[in-house]
Scaffold this motif. Structure first.
Motif, PDB file in Angstrom:
ATOM      1  N   ILE A 203       0.826  -1.177   0.074  1.00 38.84           N
ATOM      2  CA  ILE A 203      -0.023  -0.049  -0.095  1.00 38.84           C
ATOM      3  C   ILE A 203       1.010   1.106   0.063  1.00 38.84           C
ATOM      4  O   ILE A 203       0.508   2.299  -0.781  1.00 38.84           O
ATOM      5  N   TYR A 204       1.923   1.196   0.847  1.00 31.73           N
ATOM      6  CA  TYR A 204       2.831   2.408   0.872  1.00 31.73           C
ATOM      7  C   TYR A 204       3.368   2.554  -0.340  1.00 31.73           C
ATOM      8  O   TYR A 204       3.446   3.784  -0.935  1.00 31.73           O
ATOM      9  N   ARG A 205       3.937   1.766  -1.137  1.00 31.02           N
ATOM     10  CA  ARG A 205       4.515   1.732  -2.668  1.00 31.02           C
ATOM     11  C   ARG A 205       3.487   2.411  -3.675  1.00 31.02           C
ATOM     12  O   ARG A 205       3.786   3.085  -4.474  1.00 31.02           O
ATOM     13  N   ILE A 206       2.198   1.899  -3.552  1.00 30.20           N
ATOM     14  CA  ILE A 206       1.046   2.283  -4.278  1.00 30.20           C
ATOM     15  C   ILE A 206       0.912   3.707  -4.098  1.00 30.20           C
ATOM     16  O   ILE A 206       0.967   4.486  -5.110  1.00 30.20           O
ATOM     17  N   TYR A 207       0.788   4.301  -2.813  1.00 27.96           N
ATOM     18  CA  TYR A 207       0.753   5.658  -2.470  1.00 27.96           C
ATOM     19  C   TYR A 207       2.031   6.437  -3.007  1.00 27.96           C
ATOM     20  O   TYR A 207       1.696   7.622  -3.475  1.00 27.96           O
ATOM     21  N   ALA A 208       3.066   5.997  -2.825  1.00 28.27           N
ATOM     22  CA  ALA A 208       4.419   6.784  -3.156  1.00 28.27           C
ATOM     23  C   ALA A 208       4.229   6.876  -4.754  1.00 28.27           C
ATOM     24  O   ALA A 208       4.624   7.980  -5.321  1.00 28.27           O
ATOM     25  N   ASP A 209       3.829   5.902  -5.606  1.00 25.24           N
ATOM     26  CA  ASP A 209       3.739   5.824  -7.024  1.00 25.24           C
ATOM     27  C   ASP A 209       2.672   6.947  -7.428  1.00 25.24           C
ATOM     28  O   ASP A 209       2.899   7.500  -8.487  1.00 25.24           O
ATOM     29  N   LEU A 210       1.387   6.959  -6.532  1.00 20.77           N
ATOM     30  CA  LEU A 210       0.526   7.825  -6.921  1.00 20.77           C
ATOM     31  C   LEU A 210       0.963   9.008  -6.755  1.00 20.77           C
ATOM     32  O   LEU A 210       0.459  10.097  -7.773  1.00 20.77           O
ATOM     33  N   ASN A 211       1.660   9.722  -5.914  1.00 20.81           N
ATOM     34  CA  ASN A 211       2.232  11.178  -5.379  1.00 20.81           C
ATOM     35  C   ASN A 211       3.014  11.277  -6.463  1.00 20.81           C
ATOM     36  O   ASN A 211       2.984  12.678  -7.110  1.00 20.81           O
ATOM     37  N   LEU A 212       3.702  10.396  -7.267  1.00 20.58           N
ATOM     38  CA  LEU A 212       4.648  10.824  -8.574  1.00 20.58           C
ATOM     39  C   LEU A 212       3.783  11.158  -9.726  1.00 20.58           C
ATOM     40  O   LEU A 212       3.783  11.965 -10.396  1.00 20.58           O
ATOM     41  N   ARG A 213       2.603  10.420  -9.734  1.00 16.27           N
ATOM     42  CA  ARG A 213       1.846  10.596 -10.865  1.00 16.27           C
ATOM     43  C   ARG A 213       1.314  11.864 -10.712  1.00 16.27           C
ATOM     44  O   ARG A 213       0.774  12.614 -11.988  1.00 16.27           O
ATOM     45  N   LEU A 214       0.652  12.261  -9.552  1.00 16.60           N
ATOM     46  CA  LEU A 214      -0.076  13.329  -9.395  1.00 16.60           C
ATOM     47  C   LEU A 214       0.877  14.465  -9.744  1.00 16.60           C
ATOM     48  O   LEU A 214       0.464  15.797 -10.300  1.00 16.60           O
ATOM     49  N   PHE A 215       2.097  14.513  -9.395  1.00 19.26           N
ATOM     50  CA  PHE A 215       3.023  15.658  -9.805  1.00 19.26           C
ATOM     51  C   PHE A 215       3.313  15.885 -11.200  1.00 19.26           C
ATOM     52  O   PHE A 215       3.676  17.000 -11.772  1.00 19.26           O
ATOM     53  N   LYS A 216       3.065  14.782 -11.950  1.00 16.18           N
ATOM     54  CA  LYS A 216       3.255  14.950 -13.438  1.00 16.18           C
ATOM     55  C   LYS A 216       1.896  15.426 -14.084  1.00 16.18           C
ATOM     56  O   LYS A 216       2.030  15.575 -15.426  1.00 16.18           O
TER      57      LYS A 216
END
Length: 220
Positions: A82-95
């Protein structure tokens, strides 16, 4: 004379214990905690020794501990995922370059990867804002000057936020430093998926990321 009486009483006490155990052969089986305090060097052939019984108890305890350890490891692996998924989501949001891309990223990750059931992003003052009276009632009832709400909603509140009406529990967060920008609601069919006692670390990070990103994509 005193020593003789003492020995006699001790011998008598041992005899009583021996007699009791012979008359009640299941006593130690029904009181297994006593075995942990008894030391038996050997046993007669054909009988079950107390040492073996103690060993059996230890094996049972080991099995319980192994099961608990396995459960803890599974929880740790799930939390890491879950932590990795949220970390990936945050990167996607920045883009993201538009609000549509933000909503799409939230939908892809929260609904498909985390297998949640509904999301609702409402920006205050925009075309998709909530009706003013209903919004005021929702904010006052559910947030109480807080940024988050975790739990259940009324049928009217669910109908206001989601297309589906069978949402069991929600995680809601206000966007902005003071909650002035909007609201993100994440819904689950499970009644206890979101609850007041759950950890809010990842939700806090998501709220902070959206608070940074949305002003760059919308007029506030």
């Amino acid at each position: 004379m005193i020593m003789t009486d003492s020995l006699s009483e001790t011998a008598l006490s041992k005899e009583q214990v021996t007699e009791f155990l012979i008359s009640n052969p299941e006593f130690l089986v029904s009181h297994p905690h006593i075995l942990n305090q008894i030391k038996i060097p050997h046993h007669l052939p054909g009988s079950v020794s107390l040492v073996e019984r103690q060993a059996e108890q230890l094996r049972e305890k080991v099995k319980i501990l192994q099961k608990q350890l396995t459960e803890l490891l599974n929880v740790a692996k799930q939390n890491e995922r879950i932590y990795r998924i949220y970390a990936d989501l945050n990167l996607r949001l920045f883009k993201c370059r538009t609000l549509v891309e933000v909503e799409q990223s939230l939908s892809d990750v929260l609904l498909h990867q985390l297998e949640l059931d509904e999301i609702s992003l409402k920006l205050f003052g925009s075309e998709n804002d909530l009706p003013e009276t209903s919004k005021h009632h929702l904010l006052k009832k559910r947030f109480h000057d807080r940024i988050y709400y975790l739990g259940r909603l009324s049928h009217a509140e669910m109908a206001m936020l989601f297309d589906k009406k069978n949402i069991g529990s929600v995680a809601m967060m206000l966007l902005g430093e003071q909650g002035e920008m909007g609201l993100l609601a994440i819904g689950s069919h499970q009644p206890h998926h979101f609850h007041p006692g759950m950890d809010t670390l990842l939700i806090t990070q998501l709220q902070q990321f959206l608070t940074l990103i949305i002003p760059q994509l919308a007029e506030f």
